[in-house]
Design an enzyme around this catalytic site. Structure first.
Site, PDB file in Angstrom:
ATOM      1  N   HIS A   1      -2.249   7.703   6.672  1.00 43.02           N
ATOM      2  CA  HIS A   1      -1.453   8.488   5.933  1.00 43.02           C
ATOM      3  C   HIS A   1      -1.920   9.562   5.302  1.00 43.02           C
ATOM      4  CE1 HIS A   1       2.438   6.365   5.991  1.00 43.02           C
ATOM      5  NE2 HIS A   1       1.780   5.309   5.399  1.00 43.02           N
TER       6      HIS A   1
ATOM      7  N   GLN B   1       3.092   9.733   0.586  1.00 43.60           N
ATOM      8  CA  GLN B   1       4.029   9.095   1.028  1.00 43.60           C
ATOM      9  C   GLN B   1       5.575   9.813  -0.345  1.00 43.60           C
ATOM     10  OE1 GLN B   1       2.358   5.941   2.488  1.00 43.60           O
ATOM     11  NE2 GLN B   1       4.242   4.719   2.949  1.00 43.60           N
TER      12      GLN B   1
ATOM     13  N   HIS C   1      -4.873   2.162   7.331  1.00 46.92           N
ATOM     14  CA  HIS C   1      -3.520   2.518   7.390  1.00 46.92           C
ATOM     15  C   HIS C   1      -2.904   3.566   6.400  1.00 46.92           C
ATOM     16  CE1 HIS C   1       0.979   1.516   8.329  1.00 46.92           C
ATOM     17  NE2 HIS C   1       0.957   2.615   6.835  1.00 46.92           N
ATOM     18  N   GLU C   2      -3.556   2.967   5.242  1.00 44.48           N
ATOM     19  CA  GLU C   2      -3.340   4.581   4.525  1.00 44.48           C
ATOM     20  C   GLU C   2      -3.834   5.350   3.966  1.00 44.48           C
ATOM     21  OE1 GLU C   2      -0.900   3.727   2.430  1.00 44.48           O
ATOM     22  OE2 GLU C   2      -0.858   1.308   3.253  1.00 44.48           O
TER      23      GLU C   2
ATOM     24  N   GLY D   1       1.074  -1.352   0.238  1.00 43.85           N
ATOM     25  CA  GLY D   1       0.003   0.210   0.068  1.00 43.85           C
ATOM     26  C   GLY D   1       1.497   1.245  -0.370  1.00 43.85           C
TER      27      GLY D   1
ATOM     28  N   CYS E   1       5.477  -0.349   7.223  1.00 49.61           N
ATOM     29  CA  CYS E   1       5.569   1.260   6.405  1.00 49.61           C
ATOM     30  C   CYS E   1       7.015   0.781   5.476  1.00 49.61           C
ATOM     31  CB  CYS E   1       4.472   2.183   7.107  1.00 49.61           C
ATOM     32  SG  CYS E   1       4.655   3.712   6.578  1.00 49.61           S
ATOM     33  N   LEU E   2       6.317   1.933   4.373  1.00 55.24           N
ATOM     34  CA  LEU E   2       7.589   2.242   3.330  1.00 55.24           C
ATOM     35  C   LEU E   2       8.306   3.482   3.828  1.00 55.24           C
ATOM     36  CD1 LEU E   2       5.959   1.641   0.719  1.00 55.24           C
ATOM     37  CD2 LEU E   2       7.230  -0.219   1.061  1.00 55.24           C
TER      38      LEU E   2
HETATM   39 ZN    ZN Z   1       2.140   3.978   5.611  1.00 53.87          ZN
END
Ligand code: ZN
Length: 173
Positions: free
Chosen positions: A140, A51, A136-137, A46, A94-95
């Site tokens: 963000h 991000q 989660h997304e 995701g 998380c990236l």
């Molecule tokens: Zn994340």
């Protein structure tokens, strides 16, 4: 298609609230493609606009298994419209916070409303990993990171690690 650099903690853009997408035009479609390219390359399941420094309410996901064909999901202006009382605890990563994983508790089932790439409004229910990933997304888009749900001790440990890495990077470069 183009891969974009992924912002890392403690970049302040990860803490800002993203703006609604006014219209699904070619620019948004190109952005969605860049986000998918970036996510698949990472690899991750995701990615949210902020991000990669795009402060727009758009998220992409793909929860297909390795042995399955890709199943990209793009959600524009996603909103959670309902959630279950059931809570599930899932290990999240998380990236933007690489190599760190912690269990987080979230509602196990949600309903979500969003605009798709054709400009249509879609309502769907999600369970399990997809429900967790959507939450989660969407977080963000509001400047919320999953580490915010951890105990203060654990969160501070993660923050310190990335603040230190950031300082070393700045010194080096
Ligand atoms: Zn994340």
């Amino acid at each position: 298609m183009a891969k974009r650099p992924i912002l890392l903690l403690p970049d302040p853009r990860l803490r800002a609230v993203a703006d609604p997408v006014e219209k699904v035009d070619d620019g948004i479609k190109a952005l969605a493609q860049d986000m998918l390219d970036t996510m698949y390359d990472a690899p991750g399941i995701g990615l949210a606009g902020p991000q990669i420094g795009e402060m727009k309410r758009i998220i992409v996901m793909d929860l297909s298994r390795e042995d399955e064909p890709n199943d990209p999901i793009v959600m524009i202006n996603p909103e959670i419209t309902g959630m279950s009382d059931d809570i599930v605890s899932t290990e999240e990563g998380c990236l933007s916070i690489p190599e760190v994983y912690y269990d987080v508790e979230r509602p196990a089932e949600i309903s979500v409303r969003y605009t798709d790439l054709d400009g249509n409004t879609v309502e769907r229910d999600a369970t399990d990993r997809l429900a967790v990933c959507i939450q989660h997304e969407i977080d963000h888009l509001d400047g919320v990171l999953y580490i915010d749900y951890l105990s203060r001790l654990k969160r501070d440990r993660v923050l310190k690690k990335f603040q230190k890495a950031d300082r070393l990077n700045k010194k080096a470069g």
